[in-house]
Write a protein that holds these residues in place. Sequence first.
Motif, PDB file in Angstrom:
ATOM      1  N   UNK A   1      11.311  -0.277  -2.404  1.00  0.00           N
ATOM      2  CA  UNK A   1      11.386   1.042  -2.899  1.00  0.00           C
ATOM      3  C   UNK A   1      12.613   1.276  -3.522  1.00  0.00           C
ATOM      4  N   UNK A   2      13.880   0.623  -3.465  1.00  0.00           N
ATOM      5  CA  UNK A   2      14.929   0.994  -4.187  1.00  0.00           C
ATOM      6  C   UNK A   2      14.765   0.513  -5.724  1.00  0.00           C
ATOM      7  N   UNK A   3      13.800  -0.486  -5.972  1.00  0.00           N
ATOM      8  CA  UNK A   3      13.469  -1.008  -7.108  1.00  0.00           C
ATOM      9  C   UNK A   3      12.351   0.048  -7.886  1.00  0.00           C
ATOM     10  N   UNK A   4      11.645   0.650  -7.158  1.00  0.00           N
ATOM     11  CA  UNK A   4      10.708   1.637  -7.654  1.00  0.00           C
ATOM     12  C   UNK A   4      11.331   2.876  -8.115  1.00  0.00           C
ATOM     13  N   UNK A   5      12.075   3.309  -7.277  1.00  0.00           N
ATOM     14  CA  UNK A   5      12.974   4.619  -7.744  1.00  0.00           C
ATOM     15  C   UNK A   5      13.844   4.165  -8.761  1.00  0.00           C
ATOM     16  N   UNK A   6      14.509   3.179  -8.891  1.00  0.00           N
ATOM     17  CA  UNK A   6      15.519   3.149  -9.988  1.00  0.00           C
ATOM     18  C   UNK A   6      14.915   2.573 -11.128  1.00  0.00           C
ATOM     19  N   UNK A   7      13.779   1.851 -11.094  1.00  0.00           N
ATOM     20  CA  UNK A   7      13.064   1.581 -12.376  1.00  0.00           C
ATOM     21  C   UNK A   7      12.605   2.856 -13.111  1.00  0.00           C
ATOM     22  N   UNK A   8      11.891   3.773 -12.137  1.00  0.00           N
ATOM     23  CA  UNK A   8      11.313   5.122 -12.565  1.00  0.00           C
ATOM     24  C   UNK A   8      12.416   5.942 -13.212  1.00  0.00           C
ATOM     25  N   UNK A   9      13.509   6.315 -12.497  1.00  0.00           N
ATOM     26  CA  UNK A   9      14.287   7.126 -12.758  1.00  0.00           C
ATOM     27  C   UNK A   9      15.151   6.518 -14.020  1.00  0.00           C
ATOM     28  N   UNK A  10      15.445   5.197 -14.156  1.00  0.00           N
ATOM     29  CA  UNK A  10      16.065   4.849 -15.598  1.00  0.00           C
ATOM     30  C   UNK A  10      14.977   4.973 -16.799  1.00  0.00           C
ATOM     31  N   UNK A  11      13.670   4.723 -16.485  1.00  0.00           N
ATOM     32  CA  UNK A  11      12.641   5.062 -17.471  1.00  0.00           C
ATOM     33  C   UNK A  11      12.638   6.359 -18.085  1.00  0.00           C
ATOM     34  N   UNK A  12      12.715   7.233 -17.078  1.00  0.00           N
ATOM     35  CA  UNK A  12      12.648   8.697 -17.403  1.00  0.00           C
ATOM     36  C   UNK A  12      13.762   9.108 -18.285  1.00  0.00           C
TER      37      UNK A  12
ATOM     38  N   UNK B   1       0.876  -1.333   0.106  1.00  0.00           N
ATOM     39  CA  UNK B   1      -0.098   0.043  -0.051  1.00  0.00           C
ATOM     40  C   UNK B   1       0.938   1.265  -0.076  1.00  0.00           C
ATOM     41  N   UNK B   2       1.920   1.120   0.875  1.00  0.00           N
ATOM     42  CA  UNK B   2       2.745   2.407   0.972  1.00  0.00           C
ATOM     43  C   UNK B   2       3.518   2.777  -0.597  1.00  0.00           C
ATOM     44  N   UNK B   3       3.858   1.697  -1.087  1.00  0.00           N
ATOM     45  CA  UNK B   3       4.533   1.691  -2.413  1.00  0.00           C
ATOM     46  C   UNK B   3       3.702   2.256  -3.428  1.00  0.00           C
ATOM     47  N   UNK B   4       2.240   1.962  -3.490  1.00  0.00           N
ATOM     48  CA  UNK B   4       1.286   2.407  -4.250  1.00  0.00           C
ATOM     49  C   UNK B   4       1.352   4.076  -4.036  1.00  0.00           C
ATOM     50  N   UNK B   5       0.863   4.183  -2.849  1.00  0.00           N
ATOM     51  CA  UNK B   5       0.642   5.512  -2.472  1.00  0.00           C
ATOM     52  C   UNK B   5       2.046   6.488  -2.615  1.00  0.00           C
ATOM     53  N   UNK B   6       3.160   5.665  -2.595  1.00  0.00           N
ATOM     54  CA  UNK B   6       4.389   6.290  -2.465  1.00  0.00           C
ATOM     55  C   UNK B   6       4.530   7.072  -3.938  1.00  0.00           C
ATOM     56  N   UNK B   7       3.998   6.091  -4.908  1.00  0.00           N
ATOM     57  CA  UNK B   7       4.458   6.369  -6.403  1.00  0.00           C
ATOM     58  C   UNK B   7       3.600   7.513  -6.776  1.00  0.00           C
ATOM     59  N   UNK B   8       2.452   7.878  -6.033  1.00  0.00           N
ATOM     60  CA  UNK B   8       1.638   9.249  -6.105  1.00  0.00           C
ATOM     61  C   UNK B   8       2.473  10.407  -5.892  1.00  0.00           C
TER      62      UNK B   8
END
Length: 591
Positions: free
Chosen positions: A248-259, A69-76
């Motif tokens: 969270x490390x994966x989420x940040x890395x995937x988002x930054x790399x995608x951008x 849940x925190x991961x999903x809200x964290x994306x926001x």
Amino acid sequence: MRASLFRKLLRNPLGVVALGVLITIALAGVLAPVLAPFDPNFSTISKVLASPDGSNLLGTDSGGRDVLSRLLYGARTTLLSAVLCAAVAISLGLPAGLVAGYYGGRFDAAANWVSNMVMALPGIVMLLGLRAAVGPSVWLAMVAFGVLISPSYYRLTRTAVQSVRNELYVDAAQVSGLGDGRIIARHILSVVRAPVIIQTALICAVAIAVQSGLDFLGLGDPTVPSWGSMLSDGFRSVYQNSLNLLWPALAIAITVVSLVLLGNALRDSLEDAEKVTAQRRRRDGEARTTVRRRRTQEPVPVELGTEHHLLKVTGLGLGYPQSDGSIKKVVDDVTLHVDRGEVLGLVGESGSGKTQTAFAVLGLLPDNAVITGGTIQFDGSHTVAPGDETVEQSRLRDLRGRRIGYIPQEPMSNLDPAFTVGHQLTRPMVKLLGISKDEARRRALDLLASVGIPDPARTFKTHPHHLSGGMAQRVLIAGAISCEPDLVIADEPTTALDVTVQAEVLDVLRDLQHRLQLGIVLVTHNFGVVADICDRVVVMRNGRLVEEGPVRTILREPAHDYTRELLDSTLEGKTPMTPLLTATPSARVSR
Ligand SMILES: Nc1ncnc2c1ncn2[C@@H]1O[C@H](COP(=O)(O)OP(=O)(O)OP(=O)(O)O)[C@@H](O)[C@H]1O
């Protein structure tokens, strides 16, 4: 940015994957209230640092809160903070860059100073200071970071604008009567849009990294779930539950790399598109002049003399300041006139001051040009009044496009490659004549037919790079006469064309001049063109008027040696395109 840029992006596999991942993450954030099984701050004390199970699919954190849940809200939080940062940076940097690049001058100098100063500020120290002053707020921190990063947009936009502000199609747009606002919106913004989008992808990546970093250091708002704060929590309990650091490390890395990948893919697509445009522009030559823009002033009424002419230039002198403080005169004491239905040839070798004289009439002189004397009157009103040192743009604003048309030398460079011929023809008519788009379309099709374009409907929908040089010149002639001007200034309109096309374009001009009773000033170095179309001719040399008179008299009995030399050099071995009839007796000036 053109539609083709997006299509090219879709052909780049990495770009498509990056875009897909980002859309998925954004959707996850938007749909978090629906997708998340728990409130992100709901804590189950009995399940601290629990491993994944049926109800907590990714386990719980050190506060007993559901990680998924925190991961999903964290994306926001993370994506919104990146968007907020980019929005602030764009809204400050883009307009400032546009104005500074387009107008230059004091605003440019002041904006450069501010931008250098902001860039010199230590970003992280400023953010830490802000946190200490106003407390932990993700949003305020991102607004502040947006301000700190806005100079990157300012510099990017300013450079892009400077690279196109001297393009001839920008001059041509101004001559066709479009205001600065419309020119910026239509011709300039289209150039900066793509680099700004690419920059935004990269800035968002940096903003996410900074925002996560602040939260990781524990400087964020603990009540707002974010990937940075999850990372911090996971780091503290890495020995009890290492997975809490991974998500969270994966989420940040995937988002930054995608951008970053998206930014690179956009850049590749843009470079492909630019290669085509650059080739076209190289082929068509470089822009040569800048357009002067000044504050509004009322036209100065003049007493009409007995010798009223459509255009009357009296004793015009103009020059450019030199480093030693002197002024180098490039036009000196030039007097000439044109009446309705008359074609005046302005002849002279390269550098004789023809174009400068024509540009003074059009108000297209560079900013540093100084009027050293004389006046210019159009239909009885001064556009350059006695004592004026510059051409007052406000006096020409209502004349250019509507009453004074301009046909430039390099057809391709004067058409904006981003818009169809029809769009470029109809816009000035809608604005200056106040007619509907449909009416403007009808008129544009008639105009294209009248300048000898074989398939007007097809040309109307075509982009300029599909036209030949001759066709493009016809389109520009159609544009110059679209608002039914009284006077047309044609600056070497056939120079860039081959000989047969030259003759056809001259035929079109001659025909229009007869039908519409246009006054035409034809700037040329070619006596063949003069013999073919002009009624009177003014010969210039080193900025001064050498000789003036009816074309046939000048061609048969040039009074000045320089005219004879010029004639010999251009007509040597050639037959004039129309037979030279017996000279009609008329006043002639020789200096
Ligand atoms: N921005 C400028 N600063 C200084 N001198 C200039 C500037 N623009 C033009 N000149 C000078 O003014 C003189 C006249 O230039 P102009 O363009 O009117 O010549 P021209 O007769 O039209 O020749 P061409 O056919 O080559 O354009 C030239 O000596 C040129 O170097």
